[in-house]
Motif scaffolding. Sequence first.
Motif, PDB file in Angstrom:
ATOM      1  N   TRP A 185      28.109 -16.109   8.987  1.00  0.00           N
ATOM      2  CA  TRP A 185      28.567 -14.761   9.499  1.00  0.00           C
ATOM      3  C   TRP A 185      29.977 -15.739  10.912  1.00  0.00           C
ATOM      4  CZ3 TRP A 185      27.957 -14.555  15.287  1.00  0.00           C
ATOM      5  CH2 TRP A 185      26.580 -15.118  15.703  1.00  0.00           C
ATOM      6  N   ILE A 186      29.633 -16.821  11.838  1.00  0.00           N
ATOM      7  CA  ILE A 186      30.202 -16.961  12.285  1.00  0.00           C
ATOM      8  C   ILE A 186      31.690 -17.741  11.510  1.00  0.00           C
ATOM      9  CG2 ILE A 186      30.743 -18.890  13.967  1.00  0.00           C
ATOM     10  CD1 ILE A 186      27.937 -19.519  14.554  1.00  0.00           C
ATOM     11  N   ILE A 187      32.171 -18.336  10.675  1.00  0.00           N
ATOM     12  CA  ILE A 187      32.829 -18.633  10.026  1.00  0.00           C
ATOM     13  C   ILE A 187      33.729 -17.756   9.848  1.00  0.00           C
ATOM     14  CG2 ILE A 187      34.823 -20.088   8.142  1.00  0.00           C
ATOM     15  CD1 ILE A 187      31.970 -21.791   8.354  1.00  0.00           C
ATOM     16  N   TRP A 188      33.063 -16.267   9.207  1.00  0.00           N
ATOM     17  CA  TRP A 188      33.957 -15.507   8.890  1.00  0.00           C
ATOM     18  C   TRP A 188      34.636 -14.431  10.267  1.00  0.00           C
ATOM     19  CZ3 TRP A 188      30.940 -10.967   5.571  1.00  0.00           C
ATOM     20  CH2 TRP A 188      31.604  -9.956   5.190  1.00  0.00           C
ATOM     21  N   ILE A 189      33.998 -14.544  11.254  1.00  0.00           N
ATOM     22  CA  ILE A 189      33.925 -13.642  12.074  1.00  0.00           C
ATOM     23  C   ILE A 189      35.079 -15.042  12.507  1.00  0.00           C
ATOM     24  CG2 ILE A 189      33.831 -12.987  14.645  1.00  0.00           C
ATOM     25  CD1 ILE A 189      31.117 -11.946  13.779  1.00  0.00           C
ATOM     26  N   GLY A 190      35.332 -15.705  12.934  1.00  0.00           N
ATOM     27  CA  GLY A 190      36.855 -16.792  13.321  1.00  0.00           C
ATOM     28  C   GLY A 190      37.672 -16.920  13.084  1.00  0.00           C
ATOM     29  N   THR A 191      37.284 -16.680  11.452  1.00  0.00           N
ATOM     30  CA  THR A 191      38.867 -16.357  10.859  1.00  0.00           C
ATOM     31  C   THR A 191      39.339 -15.502  10.633  1.00  0.00           C
ATOM     32  OG1 THR A 191      37.761 -17.534   8.818  1.00  0.00           O
ATOM     33  CG2 THR A 191      39.389 -16.333   7.886  1.00  0.00           C
ATOM     34  N   ILE A 192      38.630 -13.905  10.537  1.00  0.00           N
ATOM     35  CA  ILE A 192      39.482 -12.494  10.905  1.00  0.00           C
ATOM     36  C   ILE A 192      40.582 -13.046  12.175  1.00  0.00           C
ATOM     37  CG2 ILE A 192      39.440 -10.226  11.402  1.00  0.00           C
ATOM     38  CD1 ILE A 192      36.460 -10.533   9.292  1.00  0.00           C
ATOM     39  N   PHE A 193      39.611 -13.254  13.463  1.00  0.00           N
ATOM     40  CA  PHE A 193      39.654 -13.444  14.861  1.00  0.00           C
ATOM     41  C   PHE A 193      41.224 -14.482  14.802  1.00  0.00           C
ATOM     42  CE2 PHE A 193      40.327 -15.530  18.909  1.00  0.00           C
ATOM     43  CZ  PHE A 193      40.311 -14.057  19.547  1.00  0.00           C
ATOM     44  N   VAL A 194      41.149 -15.237  13.894  1.00  0.00           N
ATOM     45  CA  VAL A 194      42.468 -16.026  14.106  1.00  0.00           C
ATOM     46  C   VAL A 194      43.408 -15.682  13.118  1.00  0.00           C
ATOM     47  CG1 VAL A 194      43.073 -18.690  13.805  1.00  0.00           C
ATOM     48  CG2 VAL A 194      40.612 -18.802  14.575  1.00  0.00           C
ATOM     49  N   MET A 195      43.326 -15.388  11.886  1.00  0.00           N
ATOM     50  CA  MET A 195      44.239 -14.684  11.440  1.00  0.00           C
ATOM     51  C   MET A 195      44.932 -13.691  11.860  1.00  0.00           C
ATOM     52  SD  MET A 195      42.707 -14.990   7.138  1.00  0.00           S
ATOM     53  CE  MET A 195      44.564 -14.166   6.156  1.00  0.00           C
ATOM     54  N   ASN A 196      44.457 -12.685  12.716  1.00  0.00           N
ATOM     55  CA  ASN A 196      45.322 -11.582  13.354  1.00  0.00           C
ATOM     56  C   ASN A 196      46.076 -12.424  14.753  1.00  0.00           C
ATOM     57  OD1 ASN A 196      43.583  -8.322  12.770  1.00  0.00           O
ATOM     58  ND2 ASN A 196      42.003  -9.070  11.924  1.00  0.00           N
ATOM     59  N   ILE A 197      45.249 -13.266  15.651  1.00  0.00           N
ATOM     60  CA  ILE A 197      46.285 -13.949  16.772  1.00  0.00           C
ATOM     61  C   ILE A 197      47.856 -14.038  16.006  1.00  0.00           C
ATOM     62  CG2 ILE A 197      45.767 -15.561  18.377  1.00  0.00           C
ATOM     63  CD1 ILE A 197      44.431 -13.626  18.661  1.00  0.00           C
ATOM     64  N   ILE A 198      47.569 -15.293  15.173  1.00  0.00           N
ATOM     65  CA  ILE A 198      48.523 -15.610  14.033  1.00  0.00           C
ATOM     66  C   ILE A 198      49.341 -14.463  13.775  1.00  0.00           C
ATOM     67  CG2 ILE A 198      49.582 -16.909  11.840  1.00  0.00           C
ATOM     68  CD1 ILE A 198      46.951 -18.097  12.380  1.00  0.00           C
ATOM     69  N   ALA A 199      48.686 -12.986  13.470  1.00  0.00           N
ATOM     70  CA  ALA A 199      49.656 -12.434  12.335  1.00  0.00           C
ATOM     71  C   ALA A 199      50.841 -11.414  14.076  1.00  0.00           C
ATOM     72  CB  ALA A 199      49.359 -10.960  11.994  1.00  0.00           C
TER      73      ALA A 199
END
Length: 120
Positions: A92-106
């Motif tokens: 769950w931590i990796i999942w949330i972190g990936t979503i957050f990082v991808m949104n920032i990059i976007a």
Amino acid sequence: MKKFNKISVVSLLILILSFTVVRYAVFGIHGMKQLPLVLGLLIAVELIVLCFTKVKIVPLISAISYPLGFAIGCLFQISGLDAGGGATNNLWIIWIGTIFVMNIIAVFAELINRKKAKQQ
């Protein structure tokens, strides 16, 4: 009446499909009921808001970040036991972190794209 951003509408459909697969079809892999729903709703609200804007990169990346974050979480998850003997897992931590990082990059990609468009 204002026109909808077609990319956001398509992204919302991608999110609905990926939510259905992650929440129901592969439930045995993660065993979570609430987190997939909460993450899906948060991204859905973001995409609905983006339907009324002219952004092109953020909606698509946001929709893709949901299943991609889950896949990355499944690949790199670590299961263990806490001090009291309870089971732990960091998917769950990796999942949330990936979503957050991808949104920032976007968001940064969208800003760079707009800056390039204004220069031309």
